[in-house]
Structure formats: structure tokens, C-alpha cells
Design a protein around this motif. Structure first.
Motif, short mmCIF file in Angstrom:
data_model
loop_
_atom_site.label_atom_id
_atom_site.label_comp_id
_atom_site.label_asym_id
_atom_site.label_seq_id
_atom_site.Cartn_x
_atom_site.Cartn_y
_atom_site.Cartn_z
N ILE A 101 -4.31 42.06 -16.10
CA ILE A 101 -5.37 42.71 -17.14
C ILE A 101 -6.44 41.64 -17.22
O ILE A 101 -7.67 41.90 -17.16
CB ILE A 101 -4.86 43.42 -18.16
CG1 ILE A 101 -4.01 44.44 -17.97
CG2 ILE A 101 -6.19 43.69 -19.37
CD1 ILE A 101 -3.05 45.11 -19.24
N LYS A 102 -5.82 40.39 -17.76
CA LYS A 102 -6.84 39.45 -18.04
C LYS A 102 -7.73 39.09 -17.04
O LYS A 102 -8.86 38.89 -17.11
CB LYS A 102 -5.79 38.32 -18.56
CG LYS A 102 -6.69 37.10 -19.10
CD LYS A 102 -5.70 35.92 -19.39
CE LYS A 102 -6.58 34.77 -19.89
NZ LYS A 102 -5.65 33.69 -19.73
N ASN A 103 -7.30 38.59 -15.81
CA ASN A 103 -7.81 38.05 -14.76
C ASN A 103 -8.87 39.26 -13.92
O ASN A 103 -9.80 38.76 -13.37
CB ASN A 103 -6.83 37.34 -13.71
CG ASN A 103 -6.29 36.21 -14.42
OD1 ASN A 103 -6.69 35.67 -15.14
ND2 ASN A 103 -4.92 35.98 -14.04
N PHE A 104 -8.21 40.23 -13.74
CA PHE A 104 -8.87 41.43 -13.05
C PHE A 104 -10.05 41.83 -13.91
O PHE A 104 -11.20 42.20 -13.07
CB PHE A 104 -7.97 42.53 -12.72
CG PHE A 104 -8.60 43.52 -11.45
CD1 PHE A 104 -8.29 43.14 -10.20
CD2 PHE A 104 -9.15 44.48 -11.61
CE1 PHE A 104 -8.64 43.73 -9.00
CE2 PHE A 104 -9.47 45.50 -10.85
CZ PHE A 104 -9.38 44.91 -9.19
N SER A 105 -9.82 41.91 -15.12
CA SER A 105 -11.10 42.40 -15.90
C SER A 105 -12.26 41.50 -15.93
O SER A 105 -13.57 41.68 -15.95
CB SER A 105 -10.69 42.60 -17.54
OG SER A 105 -10.11 41.75 -18.08
N LYS A 106 -11.80 39.93 -15.90
CA LYS A 106 -12.95 38.94 -15.79
C LYS A 106 -13.37 39.12 -14.35
O LYS A 106 -14.80 38.92 -14.29
CB LYS A 106 -12.10 37.45 -15.85
CG LYS A 106 -12.15 36.97 -17.28
CD LYS A 106 -11.53 35.43 -16.89
CE LYS A 106 -10.78 35.23 -18.12
NZ LYS A 106 -9.98 33.80 -17.80
N SER A 107 -12.80 39.35 -13.26
CA SER A 107 -13.45 39.47 -12.02
C SER A 107 -14.20 40.57 -11.86
O SER A 107 -15.20 40.64 -10.96
CB SER A 107 -12.37 39.70 -10.98
OG SER A 107 -11.50 38.48 -11.08
N LEU A 108 -14.29 41.62 -12.60
CA LEU A 108 -15.11 42.65 -12.36
C LEU A 108 -16.78 42.37 -12.63
O LEU A 108 -17.71 42.92 -12.46
CB LEU A 108 -15.03 43.71 -13.68
CG LEU A 108 -13.47 44.67 -13.30
CD1 LEU A 108 -13.19 45.64 -14.35
CD2 LEU A 108 -13.61 45.57 -12.00
N HIS A 109 -16.81 41.11 -13.41
CA HIS A 109 -18.26 40.79 -13.66
C HIS A 109 -18.96 39.76 -12.64
O HIS A 109 -19.97 39.41 -12.77
CB HIS A 109 -18.27 40.17 -15.03
CG HIS A 109 -17.82 40.84 -16.23
ND1 HIS A 109 -18.40 42.14 -16.61
CD2 HIS A 109 -16.69 40.92 -16.83
CE1 HIS A 109 -17.62 42.49 -17.77
NE2 HIS A 109 -16.61 41.92 -17.60
N SER A 110 -17.95 39.57 -11.54
CA SER A 110 -18.50 38.63 -10.59
C SER A 110 -19.41 39.46 -9.37
O SER A 110 -19.46 40.59 -9.64
CB SER A 110 -17.18 37.81 -9.93
OG SER A 110 -16.49 38.93 -9.29
N ASP A 111 -19.86 38.84 -8.40
CA ASP A 111 -20.96 39.33 -7.62
C ASP A 111 -19.85 39.82 -6.33
O ASP A 111 -20.60 40.18 -5.32
CB ASP A 111 -21.62 38.23 -7.25
CG ASP A 111 -22.46 37.84 -8.29
OD1 ASP A 111 -22.84 38.72 -9.04
OD2 ASP A 111 -23.17 36.62 -8.31
#
Lengths: 222, 252
Positions: A101-111
Motif C-alpha cells: 500500500i505504502k509503495n504502490f500508492s506513492k508510485s501512482l504519482h510518478s510518470d
């Protein structure tokens, strides 16, 4: 079997089932967060995992009490030993879920190109959830036929997660070679999706331990 | 939690032998308390103090107090027979009277004037046998001798006989040591039912039995009460090394 042992056994099973359900719900909520693009649900998913270690300790102490006071034998002894290991497996599945949850939700904001990733990551997550849900449901089963059937289903779902993860890995490594600037983002996504594959591994281990409790044989780590 | 039996500074001598040394213990209402310890540690002696059975041994001297429902049972104005009526006892060997199953139950209540022969007595016999989990097995042979039953059934008959006089407390001195595992389990299951109504104190050499059925456990050694606590604490985290050594079989 004395009534007071039956009471404590039922209590242990209920606590394990409820603990496992929390991890299942956390994963289902995080899947919903991804499919509906509602990132607020990630926080809700994480909150399901609060106090998991505390619950595990509580169950382990109940098991210790049952072992000390009732000296269970045969099937009851196998169940107690299995439950003791299962609480650990559920905590590990919870840790993997929290990390995903922590890492995947962060990645959603990447390009990165998420549409392409979700094509495989959603089935991966669904398979991991199915594996865990099925494994946890075995806690309340009492016939060998139904337990073996569910055990096979868990193995199938776990195998699916292995295949899906391998496909995602191949896909993302190709993307990294095409766009080296985004390599860190892709590797972070890969690392978080690896957690889903590990959740399915924990589910297989739980199912294996519950099968051992029912049919016996030698205990071994899946 | 209500104290049923409050033992204060209880000492007992058999002649010159100081068998119990200043025992202080509170036994709780509707709980099962197990007394454990090696042979000769004083646990059965202590049990027999609770219904003044030691009074029957002439060389015995007792001081201290055993207060049951706010009355010291060793006060001079207390009649020991009335104490034994309120505090029933089940022994190691089943000891039914050489009478019918029915008479085994009815004898004491009639003798104590609790009931007269007839319908009320029949109901008491049925109720007592049901409470002891024996009714279904004997309801069609109530006039058969009590001694015709199996060992486990005889012990349940003795428990039914104890219940029939409506005691407050049931003392059990190794009640299953002469029984097979199936009869033992029946008695243990019965104890768990009976504690809803009675306070039970059991002496046992079987540590597993104490662990299975008792809410509280007291460990005796050489006439001393070494440790008394909830059974879970005694069997998982005993505070005294002697207790730990005994329950783990390292005593000696």
C-alpha cells in the motif's frame, strides 16, 4: 474433549479467522483504491492492519495457555502448533500488504505508464486476495475433502501470482530499457508488486499448515 | 470474586509431627481449586481439615481458623456433623453403600430429615443422579445394588450421593485415580458442570488433571503452602522454583 478446551479452541480459531480477515479486507480495499482511483481508500486499507501484532501476541498466548493446561494430543496438538505458526504467517502477510500500500500508492504519482501496468497488476492482486481469502476460510472447515479442495485452490492462485509477477517483471524490465530515466520508478513498482506475490506465498503456507492440522504427516514450511 | 473458604494460619500436628505449617489461603466460590504436591506434603491432610475429618484421629491437634461463610468451623459451638453435611466429600476409591442405587442417594437426605420417603424423595434421587450425569445409565435399574455398577459409575454415584444433601462445598480426594481415562473424562466434565453450583476442592497427583479442570492451584511441600495462584499462572509462569521443579518433573 473437555468443554473448557473446546471453548479455548473455538476462541483461538475465531481470533485467527478475524485476524486473517483484516488482512483480506485491507487487500480488497487497496484493490478498490487502485481500480476506482480513490486514493483515500489506501488509508482505510492501512487502518485495517492496525494492532495486527498485538492480536497475534494475544492468540499466541491463548495457544500457550491451551498447550499448558490441556496437553492436547494428535489432531488437537497439530492444530495448536499450526495455529502458532499461522499467526506469524498472517503478520507477515499484513506486513507485505502494508508495504504494498505504502509503495504502490506513492508510485501512482510518478510518470510511468500505469494503464499497461494495471493490466497485469490487478489480476495479480486479485489472485493474491483469492489465495489469502481461501486459506483463511479453511480455519472454519472441518472435513478433509473441503480442506484439500481449498488447499488446491490456494495453490492454483499462488501459482497464478508467480506467473503474473514474472510477466510484469519482464514487461517492466523492457520498459526500463526503453526509458532509463524512469528506472527507479519502475523498480519501485516492481518491488511493491513483489509484495503481492509474497502474500500469496503466505496464503499457501497457511493452507499447508491447516491441511497438516487436519490430516497429519510431517510439518514443513511451504 | 467471592471467598467461600478463608483459611488463616492453620497448623496441624499428628502427635509430634507438625504436618501443616501456618497455612493461609482463600478458596473462591464456584471455582475448582486443585491441591497438588508430592506424597506426604499435607494436601490430603489440609483437605480433610475443611470438613473436620481429622477430628476423627485422636492424636490430631489443630489450631488456626477455617472460616466458611463468615463462621469458623473449628469454633466450639460448631457441630462437626453439620459441617460434614455442608461440605461433602468424594474419596479415591468409589465407596457406595451395600444398598440399592436408589437407597445410596436417598439414605442421607432421609437421615438428615431433608426429605421423607415418597414422591419428593424420588425427585431428589432423580435430580441428584441427573446432576451427576448418571441418570440415563441407571434410571431403569434403581433397585440394583450400587456395587453392581462399573468403577466410573460408582464414583458418579458417590458424587450424586454427595450432591443429594445439598452441600455448599465438595471435596474430592484423588477422585479419578482408580478410574480409566474415559471414566476420568466423565468425572472431569462433571466437575466443570458442578462448579456452577458448588465450590470444589480437589486433591490430585495428576498434574494434567489439575491443569485441565482447576481454576486455581495450590502447591504444597513438606506441610508448607509453597505457591497458590490461578492455574494458568502455576502451569505457565510459576513464581517459585520448587513449584516449577515439581510440575516439570525435576523434583528431587
Amino acid at each position: 474433549m473437555l468443554k473448557n478446551f473446546e471453548i479455548i479452541l473455538t476462541q483461538i480459531k475465531d481470533e485467527i479467522y478475524n485476524m486473517g480477515q483484516k488482512v483480506v479486507i485491507a487487500n480488497e480495499t487497496s484493490l478498490k483504491a487502485i481500480t476506482t482511483a480513490d486514493t483515500k481508500l489506501f488509508a482505510q486499507a492501512k487502518s485495517e492492519l492496525n494492532n495486527l501484532a498485538h492480536t497475534s501476541n494475544k492468540i499466541d498466548n491463548l495457544i500457550l495457555k491451551a498447550l499448558a493446561l490441556h496437553q492436547p494430543e494428535a489432531k488437537d496438538l497439530r492444530a495448536m502448533v499450526s495455529y502458532l505458526k499461522i499467526t506469524n504467517e498472517i503478520v507477515r502477510a499484513g506486513t507485505n500488504t502494508r508495504s504494498f500500500i505504502k509503495n504502490f500508492s506513492k508510485s501512482l504519482h510518478s510518470d510511468v505508464d500505469f494503464d499497461n501496468i494495471l493490466e497485469f497488476s490487478i489480476p495479480l492482486q486479485k489472485a493474491a486476495i483469492d489465495a489469502l481469502k481461501t486459506a483463511i476460510n479453511i480455519v472454519n472447515m472441518d472435513t478433509t475433502v473441503s480442506i484439500e479442495k481449498s488447499f488446491q485452490k490456494v495453490l492454483v492462485e499462488e501459482s497464478k501470482t508467480d506467473d503474473l509477477y514474472a510477466m510484469i517483471e519482464k514487461n517492466l524490465l523492457n520498459k526500463i530499457s526503453d526509458n532509463i530515466e524512469l528506472s527507479k520508478d519502475y523498480l519501485d513498482i516492481l518491488s511493491s508488486l513483489r509484495r503481492q506475490e509474497k502474500i500469496a506465498d503466505r496464503a499457501a503456507s497457511i493452507a499447508n499448515l491447516l491441511l497438516f492440522a487436519q490430516v497429519g504427516g510431517e510439518i514443513h514450511q511451504a | 470474586m467471592k471467598t467461600k473458604i478463608n483459611v488463616q494460619n492453620l497448623n496441624l500436628w499428628y502427635g509430634e509431627n507438625h504436618a501443616l505449617h501456618g497455612i493461609d489461603i482463600k478458596l473462591y466460590k464456584n471455582k475448582i481449586t486443585a491441591l497438588i504436591g508430592p506424597s506426604g506434603c499435607g494436601k490430603s491432610t489440609f483437605l480433610r481439615c475443611i470438613n473436620r475429618m481429622n477430628d476423627l484421629i485422636t492424636s490430631t491437634k489443630i489450631d488456626g481458623e477455617i472460616i466458611i461463610d463468615e463462621k469458623n468451623i473449628y469454633d466450639k459451638d460448631v457441630d462437626e456433623v453439620s459441617v460434614r453435611k455442608r461440605i461433602g466429600m468424594v474419596f479415591q476409591q468409589p465407596n457406595p453403600f451395600p444398598k440399592s442405587i436408589y437407597e445410596n442417594i436417598a439414605y442421607a437426605p432421609i437421615k438428615h430429615g431433608l426429605v421423607k420417603k415418597g414422591k419428593v424423595c424420588d425427585e431428589l434421587v432423580e435430580h441428584s443422579l441427573k446432576s451427576a450425569g448418571l441418570w440415563d445409565e441407571v434410571k431403569n435399574k434403581l433397585q440394583d445394588p450400587g456395587t453392581s455398577l462399573s468403577g466410573g459409575q460408582q464414583q458418579r454415584l458417590c458424587i450424586a450421593r454427595t450432591i443429594a444433601v445439598e452441600p455448599d462445598v465438595i471435596l474430592m480426594d484423588e477422585p479419578t485415580s482408580a478410574l480409566d481415562p474415559i471414566s476420568t473424562e466423565k468425572i472431569e466434565a462433571l466437575m466443570l458442570e458442578l462448579k456452577k453450583k458448588y465450590t470444589i476442592v480437589i486433591v490430585t497427583h495428576n498434574m494434567q488433571q489439575a491443569a485441565r479442570v482447576a481454576d486455581y492451584t495450590a502447591f504444597f511441600h513438606l506441610g508448607d503452602l509453597v505457591e497458590y495462584n490461578e492455574t494458568e499462572t502455576i502451569f505457565v509462569n510459576p513464581k517459585e522454583k520448587k513449584t516449577e521443579d515439581y510440575i516439570t518433573g525435576r523434583f528431587g
